[in-house]
Design a protein around this motif. Structure first.
Motif, mmCIF file in Angstrom:
data_model
loop_
_atom_site.group_PDB
_atom_site.id
_atom_site.type_symbol
_atom_site.label_atom_id
_atom_site.label_comp_id
_atom_site.label_asym_id
_atom_site.label_seq_id
_atom_site.Cartn_x
_atom_site.Cartn_y
_atom_site.Cartn_z
ATOM 1 N N PHE A 29 37.134 29.724 45.666
ATOM 2 C CA PHE A 29 37.224 30.738 44.500
ATOM 3 C C PHE A 29 37.863 29.735 43.501
ATOM 4 C CE2 PHE A 29 36.239 33.520 47.758
ATOM 5 C CZ PHE A 29 35.060 34.299 47.326
ATOM 6 N N ASP A 30 37.044 29.203 42.499
ATOM 7 C CA ASP A 30 37.939 28.514 41.493
ATOM 8 C C ASP A 30 38.859 29.246 40.904
ATOM 9 O OD1 ASP A 30 38.321 26.585 39.229
ATOM 10 O OD2 ASP A 30 36.345 25.691 39.728
ATOM 11 N N PHE A 174 32.504 29.443 43.734
ATOM 12 C CA PHE A 174 32.403 30.628 42.715
ATOM 13 C C PHE A 174 33.444 30.289 41.520
ATOM 14 C CE2 PHE A 174 31.610 32.686 46.849
ATOM 15 C CZ PHE A 174 30.479 33.326 46.413
ATOM 16 N N ASP A 175 32.941 30.528 40.459
ATOM 17 C CA ASP A 175 33.605 30.340 39.203
ATOM 18 C C ASP A 175 34.474 31.107 38.416
ATOM 19 O OD1 ASP A 175 35.006 28.035 38.090
ATOM 20 O OD2 ASP A 175 33.015 27.831 36.430
ATOM 21 N N HIS A 176 34.019 32.646 38.895
ATOM 22 C CA HIS A 176 34.442 33.629 37.755
ATOM 23 C C HIS A 176 35.926 33.993 37.574
ATOM 24 C CE1 HIS A 176 34.399 35.411 41.732
ATOM 25 N NE2 HIS A 176 35.013 36.376 41.336
ATOM 26 N N VAL A 177 36.852 33.674 38.796
ATOM 27 C CA VAL A 177 38.106 33.798 38.588
ATOM 28 C C VAL A 177 38.727 32.933 37.915
ATOM 29 C CG1 VAL A 177 40.197 33.787 39.906
ATOM 30 C CG2 VAL A 177 38.234 34.722 41.271
ATOM 31 N N ASP A 178 38.308 31.604 37.655
ATOM 32 C CA ASP A 178 38.666 30.668 36.809
ATOM 33 C C ASP A 178 38.393 31.105 35.294
ATOM 34 O OD1 ASP A 178 39.903 28.148 36.410
ATOM 35 O OD2 ASP A 178 38.213 27.370 35.491
ATOM 36 N N TYR A 191 42.347 39.172 35.252
ATOM 37 C CA TYR A 191 42.493 38.170 36.471
ATOM 38 C C TYR A 191 42.438 38.876 37.662
ATOM 39 C CZ TYR A 191 43.999 34.137 38.869
ATOM 40 O OH TYR A 191 44.413 33.285 39.701
ATOM 41 N N TYR A 192 43.244 39.933 37.708
ATOM 42 C CA TYR A 192 43.213 40.614 39.216
ATOM 43 C C TYR A 192 41.998 41.052 39.619
ATOM 44 C CZ TYR A 192 48.248 40.057 38.712
ATOM 45 O OH TYR A 192 49.713 39.782 38.365
ATOM 46 N N GLN A 193 41.194 41.637 38.510
ATOM 47 C CA GLN A 193 39.843 42.393 38.906
ATOM 48 C C GLN A 193 38.820 41.152 39.364
ATOM 49 O OE1 GLN A 193 38.840 45.364 39.195
ATOM 50 N NE2 GLN A 193 36.570 44.929 39.445
ATOM 51 N N SER A 194 39.031 40.084 38.663
ATOM 52 C CA SER A 194 38.120 38.992 39.184
ATOM 53 C C SER A 194 38.399 38.590 40.578
ATOM 54 C CB SER A 194 38.287 37.720 38.435
ATOM 55 O OG SER A 194 39.532 37.338 38.572
ATOM 56 N N GLY A 227 45.573 27.112 40.915
ATOM 57 C CA GLY A 227 45.947 28.417 40.438
ATOM 58 C C GLY A 227 45.883 28.227 38.838
ATOM 59 N N GLY A 228 46.849 28.939 38.409
ATOM 60 C CA GLY A 228 47.071 28.814 36.711
ATOM 61 C C GLY A 228 48.209 29.389 36.249
ATOM 62 N N ILE A 229 48.359 29.301 35.193
ATOM 63 C CA ILE A 229 49.440 30.072 34.460
ATOM 64 C C ILE A 229 49.144 30.278 32.953
ATOM 65 C CG2 ILE A 229 50.845 27.925 33.779
ATOM 66 C CD1 ILE A 229 53.472 29.451 34.365
#
Length: 293
Positions: A29-30, A174-178, A191-194, A227-229
């Motif tokens: 999960f990207d 899968f790219d949707h979280v990114d 983001y949490y929903q993704s 991850g990300g910020i």
């Protein structure tokens, strides 16, 4: 004494063979960070954790962007070895370079090529949501390569592939979280929903495996590239570096929190171990042996 040692060695080999999975499934999960995942109710991920070994602080490679990390994950090597050091990387960049003793212009040998080379009749499939993923891998080693239109399309195609004849190795991106991280920001409700969607998709795929009768024969790995910020990634914060790594299935410890450090490229070596393959000398990866019984 020699007879006893030989008997023990034979018994150990038989035991390892008996514990080896028939199938390996990777769900990547990207953009799903380890910290983000822990803030969400994810019953299916939790079930895999309870039946497996896990860490939320596996480490992405630098820079924490997609291309170097997906390449490292499947290539068992760092960007210094496979040369993918940014999202701008193109196959033309290695047209005059020989990687791992191959002809010039060939991409680094991935887990897909290693499996094909050592088991010529293996069924190998890749489903990817992000268009750029396919350029990173040895496409000629695959039986199936499918570019999904959405996370739901990727899930649907994955289920169809399993139902029509489950591959020894099935890798799904899968790219949707990114997308949510970039559009709405990491650690936001969107983001949490993704991540909840990622968990739900995993549940759907697990139900298909159960209906197929292969769930108990399948090792499932849940992981991510970075991850990300805020609304981005690429830096050196823990939010960007730390990724989840959850392995569940035959021969894997149950409800075991991994204490050792897991590098992004160690995934390829772990997959090679699960598939009983000899990894190339040019890989720097090491299998996550702590995860196994």
């Amino acid at each position: 004494m020699k007879t006893t040692l030989s008997t023990l060695l034979l018994f150990s080999c038989i035991l390892l063979w008996a514990q080896a999975p028939k199938y390996v499934l990777v769900l990547g999960f990207d953009g799903m960070s380890g910290q983000g995942l822990q803030k969400v109710n994810t019953p299916h991920f939790d079930a895999l954790r309870a039946n497996g070994a896990y860490t939320f602080i596996a480490e992405a490679v630098q820079p924490t962007v997609s291309s170097p990390n997906w390449a490292s994950m499947v290539n068992g090597a760092s960007p210094n070895e496979h040369t993918v050091k940014g999202n701008e990387w193109k196959r033309a960049d290695i047209s005059t370079i020989s990687l791992c003793g191959q002809p010039k212009g060939k991409v680094f040998p991935s887990i897909f090529k290693v499996l094909r080379d050592q088991k010529s009749d293996a069924n190998i499939a890749v489903v990817h949501h992000w268009d750029g993923f396919a350029r990173l891998i040895n496409k000629e080693s695959l039986n199936i390569l499918y570019n999904a239109r959405s996370e739901y399309d990727a899930c649907k195609k994955t289920c169809q592939i399993i139902q029509n004849g489950q591959p020894e190795l099935l890798f799904v991106h899968f790219d949707h979280v990114d997308h949510a991280g970039h559009h709405d920001g990491h650690f936001t409700e969107a983001y949490y929903q993704s991540i909840r969607v990622a968990d739900s998709i995993t549940g759907v795929i697990m139900e298909v495996l159960k209906a197929k009768g292969t769930l108990d024969q399948t090792c499932i790995l849940i992981t991510a590239d970075h991850g990300g910020i805020n609304k981005g990634h690429g830096g050196t914060t823990r939010e960007e570096i730390e990724i989840p790594w959850i392995l569940s299935g035959p021969g894997v410890k149950k409800n075991h929190k991994i204490q050792g450090l897991v590098h992004q490229y160690d995934t390829a070596a772990t997959l090679a171990r699960l598939l009983q393959l000899k990894q190339p000398d040019c890989w720097i990866a090491k299998p996550v042996t702590e995860a196994f019984e």
